[in-house]
Structure formats: C-alpha cells, structure tokens
Design a protein around this motif. Structure first.
Motif, PDB file in Angstrom:
ATOM      1  N   LYS A  40     -67.734 132.756  12.346  1.00 42.77           N
ATOM      2  CA  LYS A  40     -66.534 133.024  11.818  1.00 42.77           C
ATOM      3  C   LYS A  40     -65.819 134.103  12.555  1.00 42.77           C
ATOM      4  O   LYS A  40     -66.444 135.055  13.240  1.00 42.77           O
ATOM      5  N   THR A  41     -64.484 133.951  12.490  1.00 43.66           N
ATOM      6  CA  THR A  41     -63.497 134.884  13.125  1.00 43.66           C
ATOM      7  C   THR A  41     -62.731 135.713  12.081  1.00 43.66           C
ATOM      8  O   THR A  41     -62.449 135.187  11.224  1.00 43.66           O
ATOM      9  N   PHE A  42     -62.827 136.894  12.168  1.00 43.40           N
ATOM     10  CA  PHE A  42     -62.106 137.814  11.323  1.00 43.40           C
ATOM     11  C   PHE A  42     -60.608 138.453  12.253  1.00 43.40           C
ATOM     12  O   PHE A  42     -60.902 138.728  13.296  1.00 43.40           O
ATOM     13  N   PHE A  43     -59.843 138.304  11.172  1.00 44.06           N
ATOM     14  CA  PHE A  43     -58.427 138.603  11.793  1.00 44.06           C
ATOM     15  C   PHE A  43     -57.858 139.426  10.750  1.00 44.06           C
ATOM     16  O   PHE A  43     -57.471 138.940   9.793  1.00 44.06           O
ATOM     17  N   SER A  44     -57.411 140.565  11.038  1.00 44.37           N
ATOM     18  CA  SER A  44     -56.793 141.663   9.856  1.00 44.37           C
ATOM     19  C   SER A  44     -56.042 142.608  10.452  1.00 44.37           C
ATOM     20  O   SER A  44     -56.016 142.878  11.645  1.00 44.37           O
ATOM     21  N   GLY A  45     -54.915 143.244   9.643  1.00 44.95           N
ATOM     22  CA  GLY A  45     -54.116 144.088  10.104  1.00 44.95           C
ATOM     23  C   GLY A  45     -53.398 144.816   9.156  1.00 44.95           C
ATOM     24  O   GLY A  45     -53.758 144.335   7.836  1.00 44.95           O
ATOM     25  N   LYS A  46     -52.471 145.711   9.454  1.00 41.34           N
ATOM     26  CA  LYS A  46     -51.544 146.247   8.333  1.00 41.34           C
ATOM     27  C   LYS A  46     -50.106 146.003   8.775  1.00 41.34           C
ATOM     28  O   LYS A  46     -49.686 146.475  10.059  1.00 41.34           O
ATOM     29  N   ILE A  47     -49.227 145.715   8.087  1.00 39.87           N
ATOM     30  CA  ILE A  47     -47.750 145.557   8.323  1.00 39.87           C
ATOM     31  C   ILE A  47     -47.081 146.929   7.595  1.00 39.87           C
ATOM     32  O   ILE A  47     -47.216 147.105   6.533  1.00 39.87           O
ATOM     33  N   LYS A  48     -46.361 147.560   8.664  1.00 38.37           N
ATOM     34  CA  LYS A  48     -45.693 148.997   8.427  1.00 38.37           C
ATOM     35  C   LYS A  48     -44.546 148.680   7.484  1.00 38.37           C
ATOM     36  O   LYS A  48     -44.403 149.455   6.524  1.00 38.37           O
ATOM     37  N   ASN A  49     -43.696 147.823   7.818  1.00 42.26           N
ATOM     38  CA  ASN A  49     -42.527 147.551   6.964  1.00 42.26           C
ATOM     39  C   ASN A  49     -42.258 146.207   6.533  1.00 42.26           C
ATOM     40  O   ASN A  49     -41.815 145.184   7.140  1.00 42.26           O
ATOM     41  N   PRO A  50     -43.290 145.831   5.557  1.00 43.17           N
ATOM     42  CA  PRO A  50     -43.251 144.503   5.050  1.00 43.17           C
ATOM     43  C   PRO A  50     -41.868 143.880   4.872  1.00 43.17           C
ATOM     44  O   PRO A  50     -41.079 144.434   4.056  1.00 43.17           O
ATOM     45  N   LYS A  51     -41.732 142.609   5.322  1.00 40.69           N
ATOM     46  CA  LYS A  51     -40.339 141.995   4.749  1.00 40.69           C
ATOM     47  C   LYS A  51     -40.425 140.688   4.229  1.00 40.69           C
ATOM     48  O   LYS A  51     -39.806 139.987   3.547  1.00 40.69           O
ATOM     49  N   ASP A  52     -42.074 140.332   3.914  1.00 40.70           N
ATOM     50  CA  ASP A  52     -42.317 139.256   3.104  1.00 40.70           C
ATOM     51  C   ASP A  52     -43.737 139.508   2.515  1.00 40.70           C
ATOM     52  O   ASP A  52     -44.300 140.357   2.833  1.00 40.70           O
ATOM     53  N   ASP A  53     -44.179 138.522   1.565  1.00 38.29           N
ATOM     54  CA  ASP A  53     -45.670 138.792   0.871  1.00 38.29           C
ATOM     55  C   ASP A  53     -46.600 138.174   1.373  1.00 38.29           C
ATOM     56  O   ASP A  53     -47.808 138.506   1.275  1.00 38.29           O
ATOM     57  N   TYR A  54     -46.457 137.362   2.831  1.00 37.16           N
ATOM     58  CA  TYR A  54     -47.512 136.758   3.553  1.00 37.16           C
ATOM     59  C   TYR A  54     -47.526 136.878   4.890  1.00 37.16           C
ATOM     60  O   TYR A  54     -46.309 137.263   5.374  1.00 37.16           O
ATOM     61  N   VAL A  55     -48.654 136.673   5.528  1.00 38.97           N
ATOM     62  CA  VAL A  55     -48.702 136.552   7.142  1.00 38.97           C
ATOM     63  C   VAL A  55     -49.277 135.199   7.154  1.00 38.97           C
ATOM     64  O   VAL A  55     -50.190 134.769   6.601  1.00 38.97           O
ATOM     65  N   TYR A  56     -48.831 134.711   8.212  1.00 45.95           N
ATOM     66  CA  TYR A  56     -49.124 133.143   8.635  1.00 45.95           C
ATOM     67  C   TYR A  56     -49.868 133.086   9.875  1.00 45.95           C
ATOM     68  O   TYR A  56     -49.445 133.901  11.014  1.00 45.95           O
ATOM     69  N   PHE A  57     -50.752 132.458  10.036  1.00 52.80           N
ATOM     70  CA  PHE A  57     -51.696 132.314  11.205  1.00 52.80           C
ATOM     71  C   PHE A  57     -51.548 130.703  11.808  1.00 52.80           C
ATOM     72  O   PHE A  57     -51.701 129.886  11.114  1.00 52.80           O
ATOM     73  N   LEU A  58     -50.968 130.961  13.073  1.00 51.42           N
ATOM     74  CA  LEU A  58     -50.469 129.426  13.499  1.00 51.42           C
ATOM     75  C   LEU A  58     -51.126 129.243  14.966  1.00 51.42           C
ATOM     76  O   LEU A  58     -51.444 130.010  15.696  1.00 51.42           O
TER      77      LEU A  58
END
Length: 97
Positions: A40-58
């Motif tokens: 499994k691969t884990f990818f995580s983080g924190k958005i300082k100034n969120p502009k949306d409710d989602y993060v997309y992985f492409l």
C-alpha cells in the motif's frame, strides 16, 4: 603406486567455518526467490488555506482517488498497487506533481 585415502580425507574435508559459509550462501540464494507483494502507498498532507473540501489524486489528468479534508484541513490517501510514474494532487485551482 598405492593411493592414500587418508590423505584425501584430511585435505578435502570442509572445516566447520567453511560448512557454515556454504550453508549461508545456499540460504541466501533461496531467500532471493520471493513473490511480489502488493504494498500500500500512503499519501497525506495538510492544506493551509483550503479553497475546496476535496483533494484529488491524478495520473495523466485522470482522477484516481479523492479525499475529503477533515476539520484540521488534513487529507489522507491509502492506495493499493500503484504503478511507478509521475502523479499529481490537486486542490481547487492549485496542483502539484
């Protein structure tokens, strides 16, 4: 001419250290043959100034997965059997490779 078997036994027998070394070499050769495991691969983080409710992985502009931000603006992806390559994560109008 007679052949001295006692001479062969003394000169061609393996010492205990040589036996252990030979066993180690054989075991290391067999230990190299393993099945490919899916990790499994884990990818995580924190958005300082969120502009949306989602993060997309492409990959290649195709959405593979999405993660919703929690109350602390953190996200986490847990991906199975991901291929090697260049990936993008996108949040609002911003993206990063």
């Amino acid at each position: 001419m007679t052949f001295n078997w006692l001479y062969l036994k003394q000169n061609y027998s393996l010492s205990p250290i040589k036996k252990i070394f030979a066993l180690g070499v054989i075991l290391s050769l067999f230990s190299c043959v393993t099945e490919k495991q899916h990790e499994k691969t884990f990818f995580s983080g924190k958005i300082k100034n969120p502009k949306d409710d989602y993060v997309y992985f492409l990959k290649n502009e195709t959405v593979i997965d999405s993660a919703q931000l929690n109350k602390q603006s953190k996200f986490k992806f847990e991906l199975d059997s991901i291929d090697e390559g260049l990936y993008t994560f996108k949040h609002g109008p911003e993206f990063q490779y």
